[in-house]
Write a protein that holds these residues in place. Structure first.
Motif, short mmCIF file in Angstrom:
data_model
loop_
_atom_site.label_atom_id
_atom_site.label_comp_id
_atom_site.label_asym_id
_atom_site.label_seq_id
_atom_site.Cartn_x
_atom_site.Cartn_y
_atom_site.Cartn_z
N ASN A 386 2.51 58.91 53.36
CA ASN A 386 2.33 60.14 52.59
C ASN A 386 3.24 60.22 51.36
O ASN A 386 2.96 60.98 50.44
CB ASN A 386 2.59 61.36 53.47
N GLU A 472 -9.08 61.30 45.28
CA GLU A 472 -9.23 60.74 46.63
C GLU A 472 -8.30 61.46 47.60
O GLU A 472 -8.66 61.72 48.75
CB GLU A 472 -8.94 59.24 46.61
N TRP A 473 -7.08 61.75 47.14
CA TRP A 473 -6.14 62.49 47.99
C TRP A 473 -6.70 63.88 48.28
O TRP A 473 -6.67 64.32 49.45
CB TRP A 473 -4.79 62.62 47.29
N LYS A 475 -9.79 64.91 48.29
CA LYS A 475 -10.94 64.80 49.19
C LYS A 475 -10.47 64.60 50.64
O LYS A 475 -10.99 65.21 51.58
CB LYS A 475 -11.82 63.63 48.76
N ALA A 476 -9.44 63.73 50.81
CA ALA A 476 -8.92 63.47 52.15
C ALA A 476 -8.27 64.72 52.75
O ALA A 476 -8.43 65.02 53.94
CB ALA A 476 -7.91 62.32 52.10
N TRP A 477 -7.54 65.48 51.91
CA TRP A 477 -6.90 66.69 52.40
C TRP A 477 -7.93 67.74 52.81
O TRP A 477 -7.80 68.37 53.87
CB TRP A 477 -5.95 67.26 51.34
N ALA A 479 -10.93 67.26 53.86
CA ALA A 479 -11.55 66.83 55.12
C ALA A 479 -10.60 67.05 56.29
O ALA A 479 -11.02 67.44 57.40
CB ALA A 479 -11.94 65.35 55.02
N HIS A 480 -9.32 66.81 56.04
CA HIS A 480 -8.31 67.00 57.09
C HIS A 480 -8.25 68.47 57.52
O HIS A 480 -8.16 68.76 58.73
CB HIS A 480 -6.94 66.54 56.59
N PHE A 623 -1.96 64.71 58.90
CA PHE A 623 -2.55 64.14 57.69
C PHE A 623 -1.79 62.90 57.25
O PHE A 623 -0.57 62.85 57.29
CB PHE A 623 -2.51 65.19 56.58
N HIS A 625 -2.14 60.07 53.91
CA HIS A 625 -2.80 59.52 52.73
C HIS A 625 -1.75 59.29 51.65
O HIS A 625 -0.87 60.13 51.44
CB HIS A 625 -3.88 60.47 52.19
#
Length: 648
Positions: A386, A472-473, A475-477, A479-480, A623, A625
């Motif tokens: 992270n 991208e970060w 989007k990942a957050w 979704a998380h 999380f 990423h």
């Protein structure tokens, strides 16, 4: 504990946490007013650099008195079995993952100084701490060592922007709860002096001729001699001819020194000292004989301004971003395009080293113990991920070593700062076109890359600094957050978060510790521990009293033991070294649970620690990423080794 007592504890802690956050925010605002125009810490080429291995160093921007903090307290990211997770059962040092970890571990520390040693049970794995700033950039020079870690800083950290005790939210486990890792001066450090850390005895070279090697204490004796000679010649100023003065001085530095120090050391001292008595004052002005012998270890402030970068632009405070915890705030106004933070990078060519595996310990053919994977099942990812910089199209990661830069949080909509590669001469521009694996070659096994975080607009004093971590970060957050909420609804994640050691430590910054008789009862995931160095109480066999050692400090991680409070004594006034006005009698438990009573234990010697495997770091739904370097900044070419080729 009963449900009712749990509610009382949580409610009390919520009030204390809110009050502490408000007080800390006020302190941050006040801190930005002090010495606002003076940079307290510079990044520049180290005096230990050479042509083959350039190194960064940290330099004091202002005078630092003995036992004072050096720079700002940092965070620490505990890595769990990092080396063991990349090592196969048959020990192989040639794999890229093993080499990547070996390079990274040149810049990290055992977990004693950051309070993380007990994240794993003893002999159940290996913990090492990644500490940005001085943890990576502080130099090594055994003779010039002037700073060391304060082992209490991270244990007694103030709650800063932490979640309200008992609150469940998607940021749990996504950031380290180890911070306030503090470096302190071991002596007065003059402005311009390079910061050298105590790396431990294992780092000191064994000199073949120890009798000829000048030690730090030898230089201190030389400084006393210099003062005496200056005073002597000043006393007889006007009574001595130049020839007589020269003859006496030569006799002192050649014959007297030779007789006192021995011929081997005497010769070195003679060669070190000026050949003219009138020049002795230059040695004092340089900061003493040791700094005089190594002039590049103390730089002129103007030189640092021209050739270095200020690492003192940020202070920590409660973040304005929900669930982000701590944030970085501008210590002084930063103009558009101005430097927010220089960030040297430790390169990690294989990001798969962040995958975690179950490990076990074996013995190799040489009799050395080592950890390695049990199987190839990935069980999680390191929290370190992270904090690293990366790019979606690259196998590479970069650990940011800038002071305070790891506290900078994300904003996609309103960033006020951005990353860019540095133009500093020590930044290895040619590395941007090298293959990732080539950055593990011996000639590249050092910090050669640097990012600079610069202001996108004028940043006001006290304003939180924010960068865009990338699409991208984000989007990942997003979704998380959806996944986290679903796990909470399904009961996989508790709706009321377990109390942690930090919560209870915060509570006891303003109240005494309960005794066993009063019903002291703490959650099973919490250990009560005491910093103990003891002496016998002669009048009472078996009874011990708390003491400070003649050398070193009681407040060292090696002196931290399980304990329980049996008596609390209120004092008339708080002790001068800090803490509440209480002393305690405690039971000190050894490995066999045998108890020894210790009296006169001060309030600040008692601390709570999370049991192994129970801190937020181990939340399996947390999380993970990397922070993405902007696409227009990340170089085209071999670093983009994961890029997909568009179909024709």
């Amino acid at each position: 504990q009963t449900k009712t007592s749990d509610c009382i504890i949580v409610s009390t802690m919520r009030f204390l946490t809110a009050a502490a956050t408000l007080l800390f925010a006020t302190a941050v605002a006040a801190a930005t007013k002090d010495n606002n125009d003076e940079c307290g810490l510079y990044l520049a080429a180290s005096s230990t650099s050479d042509a083959d291995t350039p190194k960064w160093g940290l330099y004091a921007g202002t005078d630092i008195s003995r036992h004072s903090p050096v720079g700002h307290p940092e965070l620490a990211i505990q890595t769990l079995n990092l080396g063991g997770s990349v090592q196969l059962s048959e020990r192989d040092q040639t794999r890229i993952g093993v080499q990547s970890v070996a390079l990274f571990e040149e810049y990290i520390w055992v977990a004693d100084s950051s309070a993380g040693k007990r994240e794993l049970p003893r002999h159940k794995g290996r913990i090492v701490s990644a500490v940005p700033g001085a943890g990576v950039l502080g130099g090594f020079n055994a003779k010039l060592t002037n700073a060391d870690w304060d082992h209490t800083g991270a244990y007694f950290r103030q709650s800063i922007g932490e979640a309200t005790p008992g609150t469940t939210h998607p940021g749990r486990g996504a950031s380290t709860h180890f911070y306030n890792v503090t470096l302190r001066s071991k002596e007065d450090i003059p402005a311009g002096a390079e910061i050298f850390l105590d790396y431990g005895e294992n780092w000191e070279d064994d000199d073949e001729d120890d009798d000829a090697e000048l030690k730090k204490k030898d230089y201190e004796k030389v400084d006393k001699l210099i003062t005496q000679m200056i005073d002597f010649f000043a006393k007889y100023e006007g009574e001595l001819t130049d020839a007589a003065k020269s003859e006496i001085y030569d006799f002192l530095i050649r014959d007297i020194v030779n007789a006192a120090a021995g011929p081997k050391k005497g010769k070195q001292i003679y060669l070190l000292l000026p050949k003219n008595a009138d020049e002795l004052v230059q040695v004092k002005e340089a900061g003493g004989a040791l700094l005089f012998s190594q002039p590049s270890a103390k730089r002129d402030i103007e030189w640092l301004k021209q050739n270095g970068k200020c690492m003192d632009q940020l202070v920590i405070g409660p973040s304005t971003i929900p669930h982000a915890g701590r944030g970085a705030f501008a210590k002084r106004r930063i103009a558009k395009g101005g430097l927010v933070s220089p960030v040297p990078l430790v390169h990690i060519p294989d990001k798969s080293v962040m995958d975690m595996y179950e490990v076990t310990r074996s013995v190799d053919g040489g009799g050395d113990k080592y950890y390695h994977r049990v199987n190839d099942e990935v069980i999680g990812q390191q929290l370190l991920l992270n904090y690293c910089y990366g790019h979606p199209e690259s196998s590479m990661l970069f650990f940011p070593a800038g002071s305070m830069s790891s506290f900078i949080n994300h904003s996609a909509k309103k960033p006020n700062a951005v990353m860019t590669f540095s133009k500093h001469p020590q930044h290895q521009e040619e590395w941007l076109t090298k293959n990732p694996v080539d950055l593990l070659l011996d000639e590249n096994a050092h910090i050669g890359l640097m990012i600079e975080i610069v202001a996108l607009r004028n940043i006001k004093e006290g304003e939180e600094v924010l960068i865009d971590y990338g699409p991208e970060w984000q989007k990942a957050w997003d979704a998380h957050v959806l996944s986290w909420d679903a796990h909470v609804a399904a009961g996989d994640i508790p709706k009321t978060w377990p109390i942690r050691a930090l919560d209870i430590n915060q509570e006891h910054k303003s109240k005494g510790f309960a005794t066993k008789e009063e019903g002291a009862d703490y959650p099973e995931n919490i250990r009560q521990m005491c910093f103990l160095v003891v002496k016998d109480v002669k009048e009472t066999p078996g009874l011990k009293r708390w003491a400070n050692p003649k050398r070193g400090s009681t407040y060292d991680d090696d002196n931290l033991f399980d304990c329980g409070v049996v008596e609390r004594i209120e004092l008339e006034e708080a002790p001068p070294h800090g803490g509440l006005a209480f002393n305690y009698t405690v039971e000190w438990y050894d490995d066999d649970e045998e108890a020894t009573r210790v009296i006169n234990v001060p309030h600040q010697a008692i601390v709570f620690v999370d049991e192994a495997y129970t801190s937020d770091t181990f939340e399996k739904h947390a999380f993970r990423h990397a922070i993405d370097i902007p696409d227009d900044v990340f170089p085209k070419g071999p670093w983009r080794d994961l890029a997909t080729v568009p179909a024709e």
